[in-house]
Design a protein around this motif. Structure first.
Motif, PDB file in Angstrom:
ATOM      1  N   ALA A   4       0.845  -1.192   0.000  1.00 33.38           N
ATOM      2  CA  ALA A   4       0.000   0.000   0.000  1.00 33.38           C
ATOM      3  C   ALA A   4       0.880   1.240   0.000  1.00 33.38           C
ATOM      4  O   ALA A   4       1.967   1.258   0.579  1.00 33.38           O
ATOM      5  CB  ALA A   4      -0.910   0.001   1.219  1.00 33.38           C
ATOM      6  N   SER A   5       0.423   2.301  -0.636  1.00 36.06           N
ATOM      7  CA  SER A   5       1.166   3.546  -0.673  1.00 36.06           C
ATOM      8  C   SER A   5       1.168   4.177   0.715  1.00 36.06           C
ATOM      9  O   SER A   5       0.268   3.929   1.524  1.00 36.06           O
ATOM     10  CB  SER A   5       0.538   4.499  -1.682  1.00 36.06           C
ATOM     11  N   PRO A   6       2.194   5.013   1.009  1.00 35.96           N
ATOM     12  CA  PRO A   6       2.226   5.684   2.322  1.00 35.96           C
ATOM     13  C   PRO A   6       0.963   6.504   2.589  1.00 35.96           C
ATOM     14  O   PRO A   6       0.474   6.555   3.715  1.00 35.96           O
ATOM     15  CB  PRO A   6       3.470   6.578   2.219  1.00 35.96           C
ATOM     16  N   THR A   7       0.427   7.138   1.530  1.00 32.74           N
ATOM     17  CA  THR A   7      -0.786   7.938   1.700  1.00 32.74           C
ATOM     18  C   THR A   7      -1.967   7.064   2.090  1.00 32.74           C
ATOM     19  O   THR A   7      -2.752   7.404   2.987  1.00 32.74           O
ATOM     20  CB  THR A   7      -1.122   8.696   0.406  1.00 32.74           C
ATOM     21  N   HIS A   8      -2.102   5.912   1.417  1.00 33.01           N
ATOM     22  CA  HIS A   8      -3.197   4.979   1.732  1.00 33.01           C
ATOM     23  C   HIS A   8      -3.051   4.439   3.143  1.00 33.01           C
ATOM     24  O   HIS A   8      -4.039   4.316   3.886  1.00 33.01           O
ATOM     25  CB  HIS A   8      -3.196   3.839   0.717  1.00 33.01           C
ATOM     26  N   THR A   9      -1.810   4.112   3.539  1.00 31.59           N
ATOM     27  CA  THR A   9      -1.576   3.595   4.887  1.00 31.59           C
ATOM     28  C   THR A   9      -1.929   4.627   5.953  1.00 31.59           C
ATOM     29  O   THR A   9      -2.559   4.312   6.968  1.00 31.59           O
ATOM     30  CB  THR A   9      -0.104   3.180   5.041  1.00 31.59           C
ATOM     31  N   ALA A  10      -1.510   5.886   5.713  1.00 27.76           N
ATOM     32  CA  ALA A  10      -1.817   6.952   6.672  1.00 27.76           C
ATOM     33  C   ALA A  10      -3.313   7.193   6.764  1.00 27.76           C
ATOM     34  O   ALA A  10      -3.860   7.398   7.856  1.00 27.76           O
ATOM     35  CB  ALA A  10      -1.096   8.240   6.263  1.00 27.76           C
ATOM     36  N   ARG A  11      -3.985   7.153   5.614  1.00 28.02           N
ATOM     37  CA  ARG A  11      -5.426   7.362   5.599  1.00 28.02           C
ATOM     38  C   ARG A  11      -6.146   6.248   6.358  1.00 28.02           C
ATOM     39  O   ARG A  11      -7.067   6.499   7.131  1.00 28.02           O
ATOM     40  CB  ARG A  11      -5.925   7.401   4.140  1.00 28.02           C
ATOM     41  N   ARG A  12      -5.702   5.015   6.145  1.00 34.12           N
ATOM     42  CA  ARG A  12      -6.308   3.874   6.837  1.00 34.12           C
ATOM     43  C   ARG A  12      -6.093   4.004   8.348  1.00 34.12           C
ATOM     44  O   ARG A  12      -7.002   3.736   9.145  1.00 34.12           O
ATOM     45  CB  ARG A  12      -5.696   2.570   6.326  1.00 34.12           C
ATOM     46  N   LEU A 244      -5.472   7.221  20.970  1.00 30.01           N
ATOM     47  CA  LEU A 244      -4.509   8.142  21.573  1.00 30.01           C
ATOM     48  C   LEU A 244      -3.104   7.895  21.046  1.00 30.01           C
ATOM     49  O   LEU A 244      -2.321   8.836  20.884  1.00 30.01           O
ATOM     50  CB  LEU A 244      -4.537   8.008  23.095  1.00 30.01           C
ATOM     51  N   SER A 245      -2.772   6.634  20.773  1.00 28.33           N
ATOM     52  CA  SER A 245      -1.436   6.315  20.268  1.00 28.33           C
ATOM     53  C   SER A 245      -1.217   6.856  18.864  1.00 28.33           C
ATOM     54  O   SER A 245      -0.087   6.877  18.369  1.00 28.33           O
ATOM     55  CB  SER A 245      -1.213   4.792  20.272  1.00 28.33           C
ATOM     56  N   ARG A 246      -2.295   7.289  18.200  1.00 26.33           N
ATOM     57  CA  ARG A 246      -2.199   7.763  16.826  1.00 26.33           C
ATOM     58  C   ARG A 246      -2.529   9.244  16.668  1.00 26.33           C
ATOM     59  O   ARG A 246      -2.697   9.728  15.566  1.00 26.33           O
ATOM     60  CB  ARG A 246      -3.126   6.921  15.938  1.00 26.33           C
ATOM     61  N   THR A 247      -2.686   9.957  17.766  1.00 28.26           N
ATOM     62  CA  THR A 247      -2.950  11.392  17.691  1.00 28.26           C
ATOM     63  C   THR A 247      -2.451  12.040  18.967  1.00 28.26           C
ATOM     64  O   THR A 247      -1.815  11.383  19.795  1.00 28.26           O
ATOM     65  CB  THR A 247      -4.451  11.665  17.469  1.00 28.26           C
ATOM     66  N   THR A 248      -2.722  13.317  19.153  1.00 29.46           N
ATOM     67  CA  THR A 248      -2.259  14.010  20.352  1.00 29.46           C
ATOM     68  C   THR A 248      -3.279  13.878  21.480  1.00 29.46           C
ATOM     69  O   THR A 248      -4.476  13.663  21.254  1.00 29.46           O
ATOM     70  CB  THR A 248      -2.032  15.505  20.062  1.00 29.46           C
ATOM     71  N   ALA A 249      -2.786  14.039  22.711  1.00 28.28           N
ATOM     72  CA  ALA A 249      -3.682  13.991  23.870  1.00 28.28           C
ATOM     73  C   ALA A 249      -4.713  15.113  23.806  1.00 28.28           C
ATOM     74  O   ALA A 249      -5.880  14.924  24.172  1.00 28.28           O
ATOM     75  CB  ALA A 249      -2.858  14.091  25.158  1.00 28.28           C
ATOM     76  N   SER A 250      -4.303  16.278  23.321  1.00 26.05           N
ATOM     77  CA  SER A 250      -5.221  17.420  23.242  1.00 26.05           C
ATOM     78  C   SER A 250      -6.384  17.136  22.302  1.00 26.05           C
ATOM     79  O   SER A 250      -7.543  17.419  22.613  1.00 26.05           O
ATOM     80  CB  SER A 250      -4.464  18.663  22.763  1.00 26.05           C
ATOM     81  N   ARG A 251      -6.074  16.568  21.136  1.00 22.70           N
ATOM     82  CA  ARG A 251      -7.134  16.298  20.159  1.00 22.70           C
ATOM     83  C   ARG A 251      -8.074  15.201  20.656  1.00 22.70           C
ATOM     84  O   ARG A 251      -9.284  15.272  20.466  1.00 22.70           O
ATOM     85  CB  ARG A 251      -6.509  15.898  18.815  1.00 22.70           C
TER      86      ARG A 251
END
Length: 319
Positions: A4-12, A244-251
């Motif tokens: 998979a492309s990096p963009t597809h992986t990030a989107r998934r 949480l492991s994939r974003t910030t605590a604030s968000r």
């Protein structure tokens, strides 16, 4: 086709994180209804211990099946702090606080938690605080205030109850910020399971109350307690950690502002509590604020805003 492309992986990864956050918010909203029911038969400490024991047992079985093993030593500090402050202290304080104040006041006070998470995350984790996040939190907090005021019963609040809810919010925020670094060193399931176990150990002084009250409580109250342990604790805390492991605590903290809106809806459906127009307006504001805080500009994704999953630990229980 195989790679998979990096963009597809990030989107998934973003879609999976959003789905996990949604599961968390829905189940945590349902917990308010169950706590209200079970809390009539169980004292705050006993209810917290029973919930945590059910959650730890469920998570422990899953860990054994998946052969997760013990977390690395470097993760234990964050696991222990989040276990004491969030799984243990927060649950007891919130259960106790909700017996002292009406639901609207409790929701209003506890909803300073996401603001504290944003401030602590910026101070200790270096989380960015973009304008959209701040604007979304402001809108959602206004909605939470509207919901709280509309649901508050005149004269139903006590100073003790407000202080307990405030302490619960502080414990929740500090626990989230402590948990974030641990997720970079251990798997999602390890962090959640052992955090829940630490919380259960902290609540062991209430074991006598739990045994006594379980013998007298109706089956429905005990089933509510077990539900709290299996779904809003074992499942929802795991999906929370995954997101949480994939974003910030604030968000992630801002995402929980959707909870008051869902509580209003669930109370309407499950308890027949018909919300007024002001309550509905507040709920819509909460959801609108979450949408703003989760949105991004059309430019390239902000570096560090949504860190890429760590290959060795990113999978978690959903992989």
């Amino acid at each position: 086709m195989m790679n998979a492309s990096p963009t597809h992986t990030a989107r998934r990864s973003q879609l999976l994180a959003a789905g996990a956050a949604t599961v968390t918010v829905v189940l945590w909203a349902s917990a308010f209804v169950s706590i209200r029911s079970a809390g009539a038969e169980y004292s705050p400490g006993a209810l917290a211990l029973g919930r945590l024991l059910a959650g730890a047992l469920t998570l422990g079985v899953i860990c054994l099946v998946r052969r997760e093993g013990l977390p690395p030593r470097s993760a234990w500090r964050g696991i222990a702090i989040s276990g004491v402050l969030w799984f243990g202290f927060y649950m007891v304080a919130l259960n106790w606080g909700e017996q002292q104040v009406d639901a609207g006041t409790a929701a209003l006070v506890v909803n300073i938690g996401p603001i504290l998470i944003a401030l602590l995350g910026a101070r200790f984790l270096g989380d960015a605080m973009p304008p959209r996040l701040l604007a979304g939190m402001a809108v959602s907090f206004a909605g939470a205030v509207t919901v709280g005021l509309s649901m508050s019963g005149g004269g139903g609040s006590s100073l003790l109850g407000v202080v307990l809810c405030l302490l619960a919010a502080v414990g929740y925020a500090a626990g989230v910020v402590a948990q974030k670094p641990a997720l970079g060193r251990a798997s999602v399931l390890q962090v959640t399971t052992f955090g829940c176990l630490v919380g259960a150990v902290v609540c062991l002084p209430f074991a006598g109350q739990l045994v006594q009250e379980a013998a007298d409580a109706p089956v429905s109250a005990t089933l509510n307690m077990v539900y709290l342990g299996v779904f809003p604790t074992a499942l929802a805390f795991t999906t929370w950690a995954y997101a949480l492991s994939r974003t910030t605590a604030s968000r992630m903290g801002a995402t929980t502002y959707a909870v008051p809106a869902l509580v209003v809806l669930m109370s309407w459906v499950a308890l027949g509590e018909v919300p007024g127009l002001l309550t509905l307006a507040g709920g819509l504001l909460c959801l609108a604020g979450v949408a703003v805080s989760r949105s991004r500009t059309r430019k390239a994704a902000a570096p560090g805003a949504v860190p890429e999953p760590r290959p060795e630990r990113a999978a978690g229980p959903s992989a």
